[in-house]
Scaffold this motif. Structure first.
Motif, PDB file in Angstrom:
ATOM      1  N   LYS A  17      23.641 -34.061 125.427  1.00  0.00           N
ATOM      2  CA  LYS A  17      22.453 -34.554 126.141  1.00  0.00           C
ATOM      3  C   LYS A  17      22.621 -34.463 127.659  1.00  0.00           C
ATOM      4  O   LYS A  17      21.716 -34.051 128.377  1.00  0.00           O
ATOM      5  N   ASP A  18      23.801 -34.825 128.147  1.00  0.00           N
ATOM      6  CA  ASP A  18      23.982 -34.889 129.595  1.00  0.00           C
ATOM      7  C   ASP A  18      24.807 -33.740 130.165  1.00  0.00           C
ATOM      8  O   ASP A  18      25.320 -33.805 131.293  1.00  0.00           O
ATOM      9  N   VAL A  19      25.003 -32.668 129.349  1.00  0.00           N
ATOM     10  CA  VAL A  19      25.820 -31.547 129.831  1.00  0.00           C
ATOM     11  C   VAL A  19      25.042 -30.716 130.859  1.00  0.00           C
ATOM     12  O   VAL A  19      23.907 -30.313 130.608  1.00  0.00           O
ATOM     13  N   ASN A  20      25.657 -30.470 132.006  1.00  0.00           N
ATOM     14  CA  ASN A  20      25.038 -29.648 133.049  1.00  0.00           C
ATOM     15  C   ASN A  20      25.528 -28.215 132.945  1.00  0.00           C
ATOM     16  O   ASN A  20      26.580 -27.943 132.403  1.00  0.00           O
ATOM     17  N   SER A  21      24.770 -27.309 133.462  1.00  0.00           N
ATOM     18  CA  SER A  21      25.172 -25.913 133.437  1.00  0.00           C
ATOM     19  C   SER A  21      26.379 -25.706 134.336  1.00  0.00           C
ATOM     20  O   SER A  21      26.467 -26.268 135.426  1.00  0.00           O
ATOM     21  N   GLN A  22      27.314 -24.912 133.841  1.00  0.00           N
ATOM     22  CA  GLN A  22      28.514 -24.582 134.591  1.00  0.00           C
ATOM     23  C   GLN A  22      29.108 -23.319 134.009  1.00  0.00           C
ATOM     24  O   GLN A  22      28.502 -22.686 133.150  1.00  0.00           O
ATOM     25  N   ARG A  23      30.312 -22.993 134.432  1.00  0.00           N
ATOM     26  CA  ARG A  23      30.969 -21.783 133.964  1.00  0.00           C
ATOM     27  C   ARG A  23      31.217 -21.893 132.465  1.00  0.00           C
ATOM     28  O   ARG A  23      31.619 -22.943 131.958  1.00  0.00           O
ATOM     29  N   THR A  24      31.030 -20.795 131.724  1.00  0.00           N
ATOM     30  CA  THR A  24      31.140 -20.806 130.271  1.00  0.00           C
ATOM     31  C   THR A  24      32.581 -21.048 129.851  1.00  0.00           C
ATOM     32  O   THR A  24      33.501 -20.364 130.322  1.00  0.00           O
ATOM     33  N   PRO A  25      32.813 -22.043 128.958  1.00  0.00           N
ATOM     34  CA  PRO A  25      34.168 -22.329 128.494  1.00  0.00           C
ATOM     35  C   PRO A  25      34.723 -21.176 127.652  1.00  0.00           C
ATOM     36  O   PRO A  25      33.976 -20.369 127.094  1.00  0.00           O
ATOM     37  N   THR A  26      36.055 -21.141 127.579  1.00  0.00           N
ATOM     38  CA  THR A  26      36.732 -20.174 126.705  1.00  0.00           C
ATOM     39  C   THR A  26      37.907 -20.869 126.019  1.00  0.00           C
ATOM     40  O   THR A  26      38.505 -21.793 126.572  1.00  0.00           O
ATOM     41  N   ILE A  27      38.206 -20.383 124.812  1.00  0.00           N
ATOM     42  CA  ILE A  27      39.386 -20.870 124.091  1.00  0.00           C
ATOM     43  C   ILE A  27      40.506 -19.868 124.332  1.00  0.00           C
ATOM     44  O   ILE A  27      40.433 -18.710 123.923  1.00  0.00           O
ATOM     45  N   SER A  28      41.515 -20.312 125.064  1.00  0.00           N
ATOM     46  CA  SER A  28      42.592 -19.396 125.458  1.00  0.00           C
ATOM     47  C   SER A  28      43.727 -19.341 124.439  1.00  0.00           C
ATOM     48  O   SER A  28      44.500 -18.382 124.440  1.00  0.00           O
ATOM     49  N   HIS A  29      43.833 -20.354 123.584  1.00  0.00           N
ATOM     50  CA  HIS A  29      44.951 -20.366 122.621  1.00  0.00           C
ATOM     51  C   HIS A  29      44.560 -21.189 121.390  1.00  0.00           C
ATOM     52  O   HIS A  29      43.918 -22.236 121.511  1.00  0.00           O
ATOM     53  N   ILE A  30      44.955 -20.683 120.252  1.00  0.00           N
ATOM     54  CA  ILE A  30      44.813 -21.412 118.987  1.00  0.00           C
ATOM     55  C   ILE A  30      46.095 -21.184 118.180  1.00  0.00           C
ATOM     56  O   ILE A  30      46.666 -20.082 118.184  1.00  0.00           O
ATOM     57  N   THR A  31      46.586 -22.218 117.537  1.00  0.00           N
ATOM     58  CA  THR A  31      47.793 -22.094 116.718  1.00  0.00           C
ATOM     59  C   THR A  31      47.609 -21.032 115.641  1.00  0.00           C
ATOM     60  O   THR A  31      46.527 -20.904 115.053  1.00  0.00           O
ATOM     61  N   GLN A  32      48.659 -20.261 115.387  1.00  0.00           N
ATOM     62  CA  GLN A  32      48.612 -19.252 114.331  1.00  0.00           C
ATOM     63  C   GLN A  32      48.740 -19.923 112.952  1.00  0.00           C
ATOM     64  O   GLN A  32      49.011 -21.118 112.848  1.00  0.00           O
ATOM     65  N   GLU A  33      48.560 -19.125 111.928  1.00  0.00           N
ATOM     66  CA  GLU A  33      48.613 -19.632 110.556  1.00  0.00           C
ATOM     67  C   GLU A  33      49.860 -20.490 110.321  1.00  0.00           C
ATOM     68  O   GLU A  33      50.959 -20.144 110.744  1.00  0.00           O
ATOM     69  N   GLN A  34      49.667 -21.619 109.650  1.00  0.00           N
ATOM     70  CA  GLN A  34      50.741 -22.553 109.380  1.00  0.00           C
ATOM     71  C   GLN A  34      50.957 -22.699 107.874  1.00  0.00           C
ATOM     72  O   GLN A  34      49.995 -22.758 107.097  1.00  0.00           O
ATOM     73  N   ILE A  35      52.232 -22.757 107.474  1.00  0.00           N
ATOM     74  CA  ILE A  35      52.600 -22.958 106.070  1.00  0.00           C
ATOM     75  C   ILE A  35      53.528 -24.159 106.012  1.00  0.00           C
ATOM     76  O   ILE A  35      54.557 -24.190 106.686  1.00  0.00           O
ATOM     77  N   ARG A  36      53.163 -25.145 105.210  1.00  0.00           N
ATOM     78  CA  ARG A  36      53.937 -26.370 105.136  1.00  0.00           C
ATOM     79  C   ARG A  36      54.113 -26.814 103.681  1.00  0.00           C
ATOM     80  O   ARG A  36      53.333 -26.451 102.802  1.00  0.00           O
ATOM     81  N   ASP A  37      55.164 -27.643 103.481  1.00  0.00           N
ATOM     82  CA  ASP A  37      55.376 -28.256 102.171  1.00  0.00           C
ATOM     83  C   ASP A  37      54.585 -29.551 102.075  1.00  0.00           C
ATOM     84  O   ASP A  37      54.272 -30.189 103.098  1.00  0.00           O
ATOM     85  N   ILE A  38      54.288 -29.934 100.843  1.00  0.00           N
ATOM     86  CA  ILE A  38      53.646 -31.226 100.630  1.00  0.00           C
ATOM     87  C   ILE A  38      54.553 -32.323 101.178  1.00  0.00           C
ATOM     88  O   ILE A  38      55.760 -32.324 100.954  1.00  0.00           O
ATOM     89  N   GLY A  39      53.955 -33.264 101.934  1.00  0.00           N
ATOM     90  CA  GLY A  39      54.732 -34.340 102.546  1.00  0.00           C
ATOM     91  C   GLY A  39      55.209 -34.017 103.950  1.00  0.00           C
ATOM     92  O   GLY A  39      55.761 -34.890 104.632  1.00  0.00           O
ATOM     93  N   GLY A  40      55.010 -32.785 104.412  1.00  0.00           N
ATOM     94  CA  GLY A  40      55.449 -32.379 105.742  1.00  0.00           C
ATOM     95  C   GLY A  40      54.452 -32.756 106.830  1.00  0.00           C
ATOM     96  O   GLY A  40      53.521 -33.543 106.623  1.00  0.00           O
ATOM     97  N   GLN A  41      54.632 -32.168 108.007  1.00  0.00           N
ATOM     98  CA  GLN A  41      53.780 -32.455 109.159  1.00  0.00           C
ATOM     99  C   GLN A  41      53.466 -31.156 109.877  1.00  0.00           C
ATOM    100  O   GLN A  41      54.256 -30.201 109.861  1.00  0.00           O
ATOM    101  N   VAL A  42      52.281 -31.112 110.529  1.00  0.00           N
ATOM    102  CA  VAL A  42      51.876 -29.916 111.262  1.00  0.00           C
ATOM    103  C   VAL A  42      51.100 -30.321 112.509  1.00  0.00           C
ATOM    104  O   VAL A  42      50.402 -31.340 112.525  1.00  0.00           O
ATOM    105  N   ASP A  43      51.248 -29.533 113.580  1.00  0.00           N
ATOM    106  CA  ASP A  43      50.471 -29.702 114.815  1.00  0.00           C
ATOM    107  C   ASP A  43      49.606 -28.462 115.008  1.00  0.00           C
ATOM    108  O   ASP A  43      50.122 -27.332 115.003  1.00  0.00           O
ATOM    109  N   LEU A  44      48.318 -28.670 115.182  1.00  0.00           N
ATOM    110  CA  LEU A  44      47.381 -27.579 115.413  1.00  0.00           C
ATOM    111  C   LEU A  44      46.872 -27.700 116.849  1.00  0.00           C
ATOM    112  O   LEU A  44      46.248 -28.715 117.216  1.00  0.00           O
TER     113      LEU A  44
END
Length: 368
Positions: A17-44
């Motif tokens: 609602k209150d967002v003003n026009s500005q420079r277009t955002p970009t996503i510069s990094h995203i975590t690659q595919e993750q493989i984990r065991d049940i009960g483990g932990q992951v950071d995305l």
């Protein structure tokens, strides 16, 4: 799910609602595919540039059902109430980190980082979380199968799990498989022409390195016409003694077994006793005891076995002897070898006496 989508759209509208026009955002990094065991932990991680005035959210969604998505966070705050989930924001790198601990099987899927530009416009990046799961044999796998001899047969085995399990086949006691060898790899094992020797238990084993694997026992029953084996086709016994006649029958389904003499079916009475003993589903031993043999009972006896696939007969010739055969003449319940044994010296003398009397009678009648 509809309620979650309504909440998601409401939050989205408020944030925009209150967002003003500005420079277009970009996503510069995203975590690659993750493989984990049940009960483990992951950071995305999701790093976004020029997004200070735009909502940044994490969403879990189903690629096959793109309309079904669950919003998890908005900027630096969680939306979902689950103690296993947490969110961190690093202002220096503009990175939003979604953490999941005590990972469960249903956490597997696609996680999407979204920067909402407008109600109809957004930029996204996504990462897949795969959860290692031990194999489970699928319900659509074969449980048991019945085939007639000469027909083709097919057994199937499928398994769920991650990584995708590999399927191997074995037979009980590592017997040779119809495909050759003691091990076969693949989901489907085909037998072009089933033989009775193929019957038995087959093991479908699914393994993927997680846990101990899974196994299903699949029983193959082969229907075949009866086969009769006569261990002693010729048996001798003296008058007034008992004798056991035997046939071994192999067949499936279990056959009807009868004994005949001169094409007349025999039954249990004072002259005969019939017994059947099943040693397995396919094997039956049948015994006819001829009780206190009379002259008319010498001759050819027939054991007959019949099921839906065929009929077969075995012949046993019972002939007269002078010396009684022991057992069963000596009263033992089990018939040993086919060796004639005199039960006692008195019996031998009596038998020779009878024989001598018959010879003397013939000579006497010949002279007169």
């Amino acid at each position: 799910m509809a309620l979650i989508n309504i909440i998601y759209l409401t939050v989205l509208a408020c944030l925009l609602k209150d967002v003003n026009s500005q420079r277009t955002p970009t996503i510069s990094h995203i975590t690659q595919e993750q493989i984990r065991d049940i009960g483990g932990q992951v950071d995305l991680d999701c790093s976004v540039h020029y997004s200070s005035e735009y909502p940044v959210i994490w969403v879990k969604y189903d690629r096959l059902k793109t309309t079904e998505s669950i919003p998890l966070s908005s900027n630096a705050a969680l939306i979902i109430r689950d103690s296993r989930f947490s969110l961190r924001y690093d202002d220096a790198t503009a990175t939003y980190t979604l953490s999941i601990k005590d990972i469960q099987e249903n956490d597997a899927g696609w996680y999407q980082c979204q920067v909402l530009i407008s109600i109809t416009n957004k930029i996204t990046a996504e990462v897949e979380l795969q959860v290692r799961r031990p194999p489970i044999i699928s319900d659509n796998s074969t449980r048991s199968i019945v085939a007639s001899e000469g027909e083709s047969a097919q057994m199937e085995c499928y398994s769920d799990g991650f990584p995708p399990p590999k399927i191997t086949w074995r037979r009980e006691n590592n017997a040779i498989l119809p495909t050759g060898g003691s091990i076969y790899r693949g989901n489907v094992i085909k037998i072009p022409s089933v033989h009775k020797e193929d019957r038995g238990t087959y093991y479908c084993v699914a393994e993927n390195g997680v846990g101990k694997g899974a196994r299903r026992n699949i029983n193959l029953e082969v229907e075949f016409a009866p086969v009769i084996t006569v261990p002693r086709p010729r048996l001798g016994q003296a008058l007034q003694y008992d004798m056991d006649l035997e046939c071994h029958v192999e067949a499936y389904p279990p056959p009807a077994i009868t004994w005949l003499k001169d094409e007349i079916q025999l039954s249990n009475n004072q002259h005969y006793r019939i017994s059947h003993f099943a040693t397995a589903d396919e094997f039956t031993d049948t015994t006819l005891r001829v009780i206190t043999i009379e002259k008319r009972q010498y001759g050819i006896f027939t054991c007959k076995a019949q099921n839906k696939l065929g009929t077969v007969e075995g012949k046993v010739h019972l002939f007269e002897t002078i010396i009684p055969v022991c057992p069963p003449a000596c009263g033992q319940a089990r018939y040993g070898g086919a060796v004639s044994i005199a039960p006692s010296a008195a019996t031998i003398l009596a038998a020779f006496g009878i024989h001598a009397a018959r010879v003397f009678t013939r000579i006497f009648h010949t002279k007169h």
